[in-house]
Design an enzyme around this catalytic site. Structure first.
Site, short mmCIF file in Angstrom:
data_model
loop_
_atom_site.label_atom_id
_atom_site.label_comp_id
_atom_site.label_asym_id
_atom_site.label_seq_id
_atom_site.Cartn_x
_atom_site.Cartn_y
_atom_site.Cartn_z
N GLY A 55 40.13 30.09 43.31
CA GLY A 55 39.04 29.60 42.47
C GLY A 55 37.73 30.19 42.92
N CYS A 82 44.49 31.42 48.55
CA CYS A 82 43.05 31.72 48.58
C CYS A 82 42.23 30.43 48.67
CB CYS A 82 42.68 32.60 47.38
SG CYS A 82 41.08 33.38 47.58
N TYR A 83 41.50 30.05 47.61
CA TYR A 83 40.77 28.77 47.65
C TYR A 83 41.74 27.62 47.95
CZ TYR A 83 37.72 24.92 46.14
OH TYR A 83 36.97 23.78 46.10
N HIS A 169 46.59 37.16 47.59
CA HIS A 169 47.15 36.76 46.29
C HIS A 169 48.56 37.32 46.09
CE1 HIS A 169 43.56 34.87 44.55
NE2 HIS A 169 42.92 35.67 45.40
N GLU A 171 50.46 36.65 43.73
CA GLU A 171 50.76 36.75 42.29
C GLU A 171 50.35 38.08 41.67
OE1 GLU A 171 48.46 35.00 43.73
OE2 GLU A 171 46.67 34.69 42.51
N SER A 224 48.12 36.89 10.44
CA SER A 224 47.35 38.14 10.39
C SER A 224 48.26 39.34 10.22
CB SER A 224 46.56 38.29 11.68
OG SER A 224 47.45 38.61 12.73
N GLY A 226 50.14 40.23 12.76
CA GLY A 226 50.43 40.59 14.16
C GLY A 226 51.49 39.68 14.75
N ASP A 228 51.36 37.63 17.40
CA ASP A 228 50.98 36.30 17.89
C ASP A 228 51.03 35.25 16.78
OD1 ASP A 228 50.47 37.85 20.10
OD2 ASP A 228 48.31 37.93 19.77
N SER A 230 52.48 35.47 13.99
CA SER A 230 53.84 35.39 13.42
C SER A 230 54.73 34.50 14.27
CB SER A 230 54.45 36.79 13.33
OG SER A 230 53.68 37.59 12.47
N LYS A 370 51.30 38.28 26.38
CA LYS A 370 51.83 38.99 25.21
C LYS A 370 53.33 39.30 25.30
CE LYS A 370 50.19 41.35 21.52
NZ LYS A 370 49.07 40.84 20.72
#
Ligand code: XMP
Length: 516
Positions: A55, A82-83, A169, A171, A224, A226, A228, A230, A370
């Site tokens: 954070g 980290c934090y 990190h 990740e 749209s 696209g 997402d 859909s 995505k």
């Protein structure tokens, strides 16, 4: 039955959802919680392990997010990152201060004590650091397991409780053994079984929508074309069936075949109530004479909202509006879970409809990335062409036509763009490129065709093919020149009005991906 879950306490990190995603990649269910969550809530959610995210705050600031210390008595394994490490150290009697040297980027980690968290990690490896504060001292209940030159307590472990922390990190992919460390935590320390699959994300999303939507109300979904929106529509179709209405605004600035594909998918295949609004004339009228890129975006955005609003208010009992907002959209606009994520860039999606429309928002993809959404699209039975289509900006071809946007220019670009897509598809490049498109320049250059010169009424076409994972930075694609050759030959022969084709070889930065 509650799914065994890893709780991620989000202290406002850019990376909180990335941690969640890394956990999902190991086939374990995870959920984000606000930092002050109480043990009872975690127990009810089936939590078997807790990760404290990084954070932007400093633990010694009075406004810094705190940890409810009683969660450390639950007996659940805890990993602070980290934090997260700093707040653990401070909560348990240690001291955190502004470090003499800030550490950003790669650092060399040396392990000096063995532990389940570091199993299969070599004695020396690269890790990714991003911190200004350091744990200056820990209480004598802790021991250091690994260090970097600037950080003596890079990995620590509590001597009695299943509590560990890492200053780096795990990740991010720059930490060479990050995935291994996360796997160790999940499998060896939290004893997770690893049965969670994308199918479960789909099932949960559908259950959540069902639980939220009142039985007598309708849901509107703005499509749209696209992937997402859909995927959102396909989820809603599963969840509420005939109480879904999809609205597709055809602003006349779409790629070839886009509107047909949406109709074939949602009206013919899913049999949803689909409203296609043909608003091309309205949009072209608003764009007449406009050449400034931001003004184009503003007018298109404004018109889109007007058209959408007019259509949506005609749908009886509509109470909810579903949108395909993804996690990177959320983080870019500075709305992380803890509300403290530093804002990087305002999202510029036309699909972001304003709150005054008066609907309750449903955003089932808000926590996802995505590629996860694409996997969901495949499971939900969307056509490959929608699932794997390259991203397309909300304002459509308008930002790829420099100068004035009119139906003729739009048609030129659409035809050229279709050739580009066809050629890179048939050469097997489409799925290897993040985004490939064409841009039309309002520049006439001299050409020679047959026995005559061409000039008046001609345009230059630019090909822009980029490789990127996050769209924040991008490289131009070193594509096979034979493909470029085929595209160029076909475009100048088949699209009257384009007599020159060029290839953009600029990275982002300094250039952006789009030309406007
Ligand atoms: P830039 O040009 O900023 O593009 O490097 C990064 C990514 O964002 C897309 N893009 C947009 N998407 N509305 C959108 O919905 C917009 O106004 C817009 N402008 C750029 C672009 O296609 C690329 O994927």
């Amino acid at each position: 039955m509650t799914e065994p879950t890893i709780a991620i306490l989000d202290f406002g990190s850019q990376y909180a959802q990335l941690i969640a995603r890394r956990v999902r990649e190991q086939h374990v269910h995870s959920r984000l919680f606000a930092p002050g969550v109480r043990p009872a809530e975690l127990r009810a959610a089936g939590v078997v392990g807790i990760i404290l995210s990084g954070g932007p705050a400093s633990t010694y600031d009075s406004a810094a997010p705190r940890l409810d210390a009683t969660i450390l008595d639950m007996g659940c394994p805890v990993l602070g990152i980290c934090y997260g490490l700093q707040i653990l150290a401070e909560t348990l009697g240690g001291r955190v201060s502004a470090g003499a040297t800030r550490e950003f980027g790669r650092a060399r980690l040396t392990i000096h004590a063995s532990d389940a968290l570091l199993a299969h990690v070599p004695p020396e490896s690269n890790v990714w650091m991003s911190h200004g504060d350091v744990v200056e001292s820990v209480s004598d209940q802790f021991e250091s397991l690994a260090s970097t030159p600037a950080c003596p307590m890079a990995v620590v472990r509590h001597k009695m409780l299943p509590i560990r922390g890492a200053q780096f990190h795990p990740e991010v992919t720059h930490t060479a053994y990050g995935a291994q460390i996360i796997r160790n935590f999940l499998y060896d320390i939290c004893r997770c079984a690893g049965t969670w699959r994308t199918q479960d994300i789909v099932r949960h999303a559908i259950d959540d929508i069902r639980a939220r939507v009142a039985p007598d109300a309708r849901v509107i979904c703005g499509l749209s074309g696209g992937v997402d929106s859909s995927v959102v529509a396909a989820l809603l179709h599963e969840a509420v069936r005939d109480r879904l209405t999809c609205i597709f605004v055809d602003h006349g600035l779409l790629r070839s075949n886009e509107a047909d594909l949406v109709e074939a998918t949602f009206r013919d295949h899913f049999k949803t109530d689909l409203h296609v609004v043909d608003a091309a004339e309205r949009f072209f009228a608003r764009l007449r004479g406009v050449t400034d890129p931001q003004e184009k975006r503003r007018r298109i955005g404004h018109e889109f909202i007007e058209v959408f609003k007019a259509e949506a208010t005609r749908i009886p009992n509509a109470r909810y509006l579903a949108q395909g907002t993804l996690y990177p959209d959320v983080i870019e606009s500075g709305h992380g879970h803890a509300g403290t994520t530093a804002s990087i860039k305002l999202h510029h999606n036309v699909g972001g409809l304003p709150a005054e429309l008066g609907f309750e928002l449903i955003e089932p993809l808000r926590d996802l990335f995505k590629d996860e959404v694409r996997q969901m699209g495949e499971l939900l039975g969307l056509p490959r062409e929608i699932v794997w289509r390259h991203p397309f900006p909300g304002p459509g071809l308008a930002v790829r036509i420099l100068g004035e946007v009119n139906p003729e220019r739009c048609d030129l670009l659409r035809r050229a763009d279709a050739i580009v897509t066809e050629e890179i598809r048939s050469a097997g490049w489409y799925d290897k490129i993040a985004q490939a498109f064409a841009v039309l320049l309002p520049v006439a250059t001299i050409g020679v065709m047959g026995d005559g010169r061409t000039y008046a009424g001609q345009h230059v076409l630019v090909l822009r093919f980029v490789q990127t994972t996050d769209f924040m930075t991008a490289e131009w694609v070193h594509i096979d020149p034979i493909v470029l050759d085929r595209i160029s030959t076909r475009v100048v022969n088949e699209v009257r009005g384009i007599n020159r084709v060029t290839y953009d070889i600029t990275t982002k930065p300094p250039a952006t991906i789009e030309w406007e």
